[in-house]
Design a protein around this motif. Structure first.
Motif: not given
Length: 137
Positions: A62, A77, A81, A83-86, A103, A105, A114
């Protein structure tokens, strides 16, 4: 793009919860012990990156995108993946703390995997802080 948004109230001081959230290399000891088995900061990366090993054996790298002490907000991020924005944010909730975890996704079918993990992580976080406050954790 699918978004998962979860929140929980924790009976602990916001400063205490934020201090653990912002310690990005100590998820396994300070924030969600039992949900995360280990966290390692990867020294060979230009962007701060942590390798998270979950209790179920899954690992994820991450990238830390933003750590905002003023807003008590952490963004990361997941590498690999599409796209991932946590984002996790800590708010004062009067007698406790409200924690939100969002998140975004892609691909969309990741939501099925998730969302339950995020809910379990928040439950572990709540148990950790409230158990520690009562002397049981």
């Amino acid at each position: 793009m699918p978004t998962i948004h979860l929140e929980i109230i924790i009976e602990a001081a916001p400063a205490q919860v934020w201090d653990a959230v912002r310690d990005v290399g100590a998820l396994h000891t300070r924030l969600v012990p039992g949900f995360v088995a280990g966290t390692e900061m990867l020294a060979d990366r230009a962007t701060p990156t942590r390798r998270v090993t979950f209790a179920n054996g899954v690992t994820a790298d991450e990238k830390i995108v933003s750590l905002d002490d003023e807003r008590r907000r952490l963004v990361w991020s997941i590498v690999g993946v599409e796209h991932h924005n946590g984002a996790m944010q800590v708010f004062d909730a009067g007698d406790g703390t409200r924690v939100t975890w969002t998140a975004d996704l892609l691909p969309a079918d990741l939501v099925e995997r998730f969302a339950p993990m995020m809910a379990a992580g928040l439950a572990k976080m709540k148990g950790h802080f409230e158990g520690a406050a009562s002397g049981a954790g």
